[in-house]
Motif scaffolding. Structure first.
Motif, PDB file in Angstrom:
ATOM      1  N   ASN A 253      10.215  -8.804  -1.637  1.00  0.00           N
ATOM      2  CA  ASN A 253       9.839  -9.342  -2.950  1.00  0.00           C
ATOM      3  C   ASN A 253      10.924 -10.256  -3.508  1.00  0.00           C
ATOM      4  O   ASN A 253      10.630 -11.277  -4.138  1.00  0.00           O
ATOM      5  CB  ASN A 253       9.560  -8.194  -3.926  1.00  0.00           C
ATOM      6  CG  ASN A 253       8.284  -7.457  -3.598  1.00  0.00           C
ATOM      7  OD1 ASN A 253       7.385  -8.007  -2.955  1.00  0.00           O
ATOM      8  ND2 ASN A 253       8.186  -6.200  -4.012  1.00  0.00           N
ATOM      9  N   ALA A 254      12.197  -9.891  -3.281  1.00  0.00           N
ATOM     10  CA  ALA A 254      13.289 -10.755  -3.743  1.00  0.00           C
ATOM     11  C   ALA A 254      13.263 -12.090  -3.007  1.00  0.00           C
ATOM     12  O   ALA A 254      13.517 -13.143  -3.598  1.00  0.00           O
ATOM     13  CB  ALA A 254      14.623 -10.053  -3.523  1.00  0.00           C
ATOM     14  N   LEU A 255      12.944 -12.059  -1.732  1.00  0.00           N
ATOM     15  CA  LEU A 255      12.868 -13.293  -0.953  1.00  0.00           C
ATOM     16  C   LEU A 255      11.717 -14.166  -1.445  1.00  0.00           C
ATOM     17  O   LEU A 255      11.867 -15.383  -1.644  1.00  0.00           O
ATOM     18  CB  LEU A 255      12.682 -12.947   0.524  1.00  0.00           C
ATOM     19  CG  LEU A 255      12.609 -14.110   1.512  1.00  0.00           C
ATOM     20  CD1 LEU A 255      13.897 -14.925   1.482  1.00  0.00           C
ATOM     21  CD2 LEU A 255      12.342 -13.587   2.919  1.00  0.00           C
ATOM     22  N   LEU A 256      10.573 -13.556  -1.684  1.00  0.00           N
ATOM     23  CA  LEU A 256       9.412 -14.306  -2.153  1.00  0.00           C
ATOM     24  C   LEU A 256       9.641 -14.883  -3.555  1.00  0.00           C
ATOM     25  O   LEU A 256       9.129 -15.954  -3.880  1.00  0.00           O
ATOM     26  CB  LEU A 256       8.172 -13.405  -2.157  1.00  0.00           C
ATOM     27  CG  LEU A 256       7.658 -12.969  -0.783  1.00  0.00           C
ATOM     28  CD1 LEU A 256       6.593 -11.890  -0.936  1.00  0.00           C
ATOM     29  CD2 LEU A 256       7.094 -14.170  -0.019  1.00  0.00           C
ATOM     30  N   ALA A 257      10.434 -14.164  -4.360  1.00  0.00           N
ATOM     31  CA  ALA A 257      10.690 -14.611  -5.735  1.00  0.00           C
ATOM     32  C   ALA A 257      11.850 -15.590  -5.834  1.00  0.00           C
ATOM     33  O   ALA A 257      12.151 -16.073  -6.930  1.00  0.00           O
ATOM     34  CB  ALA A 257      10.971 -13.393  -6.621  1.00  0.00           C
TER      35      ALA A 257
END
Length: 526
Positions: A253-257
């Motif tokens: 999720n951190a990568l996608l955000a």
């Protein structure tokens, strides 16, 4: 480099190293610094490296007890931080052969029980040169019997009392016995060189690596900055931040955000969902983790080699790779190190043969065999593999009872107890696998394989100067393991990394635990 090791099971780790655990999420962290530029920059399309920017890399961590002491590195994040700040004399290439790093070269005497190592010209971050005294200090620190440093067992062949500096950049290592593969010792996991004058490398890490220390918050974040005078060329990045996010979902999720640009250790289903979708890039590091079932060869029913051979024939390796790894890997052939130096790739690929398996079990008097298979959620695919193999064994008339153990104690639990267990190992040289796991005095002998004639073959290999002749001995050892060993190696898993689309230079042909894995000094932001 899985297999980054528990002290009792090298290649395997209870938390975060070969299996991410814990409850911390990225939401609890204060992410600082700038990510990649909003618009494509020079070099993004043509592959030309560009300098600048901060890359944030998310790893599973070890909580408040984390340390920057490179000799205590056990988790993947520990090792990634250590290789950013420090160097070893050698490291493993893609085929798991040792390549010079701080060592400019090495040479053995005729008996191969003395090796002369010459250092390249390199300096620590404080400007002081890396010397032979620093190397000997580091190795003696690792070998301290009062400490539990991970590389201690790997350095065991060295007689450190007799070894000496023969010049500022020259060392004569005196060995306890002939060791043809001595460069593997120099490349051992955790064998980093620290300055002789540094008393607290955990708090004030002065190394000779590509990045200099800036800050460290255990269990949360570490920041390092480019070392412009690095002997192997200054990194492209201005800064690198290691962010701890234990849950795989938090890293994704951190990568996608856009909160991080690099997410370590994704599971196969996540990779499949995001691959070729345009949001992030998926990097698969092939042959990074051996997947196996370990059979205890010193106790019933596996003390009968016919039973072990039957189990080799029960396994449908393709089904195991597809079902337990979601297809993110390739089938094994009951040997460690597929694709690595010395691997016996000429042996025929073993296929499922339930009829032959039943016949072998009848010969062994084990028609109605019942066994317990230990597994755990400690590693991705373990519980799935256990269920799949249970169903495969049923077709051969074998009843497999699956027993799920604790993630925290699994590796120590299965080392000596039980009879059959799910097993995984990270990358290491085949020679190291043989010496650490398959000799009578190996402390991590999970299959309890103990044969004096096998030990003698290992000693013969280590005493053989000619590499082709040495390879022939390793081939002989592997043929025996393929025929009657205790490791049912059903597959080799990909190690999966996610990156932002702007990240360049991530090596795609380097198994985890090798030199080019987490090689952030060669990465840049497009």
């Amino acid at each position: 480099m899985r297999t980054l090791h528990d002290d009792r099971l090298p290649g395997l780790r209870r938390r975060g190293f070969l299996a991410a655990t814990g409850a911390a999420s990225l939401g609890t962290l204060a992410l600082t610094g700038c990510g990649s530029p909003d618009a494509p920059g020079p070099g993004e399309g043509d592959g030309t490296p560009r300098r600048g920017g901060r890359l944030r890399a998310a790893f599973a961590g070890g909580g408040a007890g984390e340390t920057l002491d490179p000799h205590l590195a056990n988790l993947f994040v520990d090792v990634a931080r250590a290789k950013a700040l420090f160097d070893k004399l050698a490291d493993y290439g893609p085929g798991l052969a040792a390549e010079p790093r701080l060592a400019a070269g090495w040479e053995a005497n005729t008996a191969m029980d003395r090796w002369r190592v010459t250092l390249r010209e390199a300096a620590f971050h404080d400007g002081k040169p890396v010397t032979a005294a620093d190397v000997l200090h580091s190795y003696r620190r690792i070998a301290d019997p009062r400490q539990a440093f991970r590389a201690k067992a790997s350095l065991e062949p060295i007689d450190l009392d007799a070894s000496r500096a023969t010049g500022p950049r020259s060392i004569e290592f005196v060995l306890k016995r002939p060791t043809a593969e001595f460069p593997n010792v120099l490349a051992a996991f955790g064998a980093y060189v620290v300055p002789e004058h540094a008393t607290r490398p955990d708090r004030d890490p002065v190394g000779s690596g590509p990045f200099r220390f800036v800050s460290f918050a255990p269990g949360r974040s570490a920041v390092v900055r480019r070392h412009d005078d690095y002997w192997d060329g200054a990194p492209y990045l201005d800064e690198l931040e290691f962010v701890v996010a234990n849950e795989e979902s938090a890293r994704v999720n951190a990568l996608l955000a856009g909160q991080v640009e690099y997410a370590h250790e994704l599971n196969p289903t996540t990779a499949r969902a995001h691959e070729n979708q345009g949001q992030i890039d998926i990097v698969r590091l092939r042959n990074s983790a051996m997947q196996a079932f370990a059979m205890k060869t010193d106790r019933p029913p596996f003390d009968d080699r016919r039973v072990r051979q039957a189990f080799f024939l029960i396994a449908d390796r393709g089904e195991l790779v597809e079902g337990a790894l979601s297809g993110a890997g390739e089938i094994g052939n009951d040997l460690f190190g597929k694709g690595y130096e010395y691997y016996a790739d000429g042996l025929p690929q073993r296929e499922q043969d339930l009829g032959r398996a039943r016949a072998l079990l009848r010969q062994a008097g084990a028609d109605d065999l019942r066994v317990t298979l230990d597994t755990s959620a400690v590693a991705a695919g373990f519980t799935e593999a256990a269920s799949i193999f249970r169903d495969q064994a049923r077709k051969a008339g074998v009843t497999v009872q699956v027993r799920t153990g604790s993630k925290d104690s699994y590796w120590s639990d299965i080392l000596d107890s039980g009879t059959l267990a799910c097993y995984r190992s990270g990358a290491m040289p085949i020679e190291a696998h043989l010496s650490q796991r398959l000799l009578t005095d190996s402390t991590t002998n999970a299959t309890q394989w103990r044969h004096r004639d096998f030990d003698a073959l290992y000693r013969q290999a280590q005493s053989t100067r000619d590499k082709a002749e040495r390879a022939a001995v390793y081939q002989r050892m592997q043929r025996r393991l393929h025929s009657e060993g205790g490791f049912l190696v059903w597959g080799f898993a990909d190690w999966i990394i996610g990156t932002a689309r702007t990240v360049r230079g991530v090596e795609r042909d380097a198994p985890a635990n090798t030199l080019d894995w987490a090689r952030f000094d060669k990465v840049w932001l497009g």
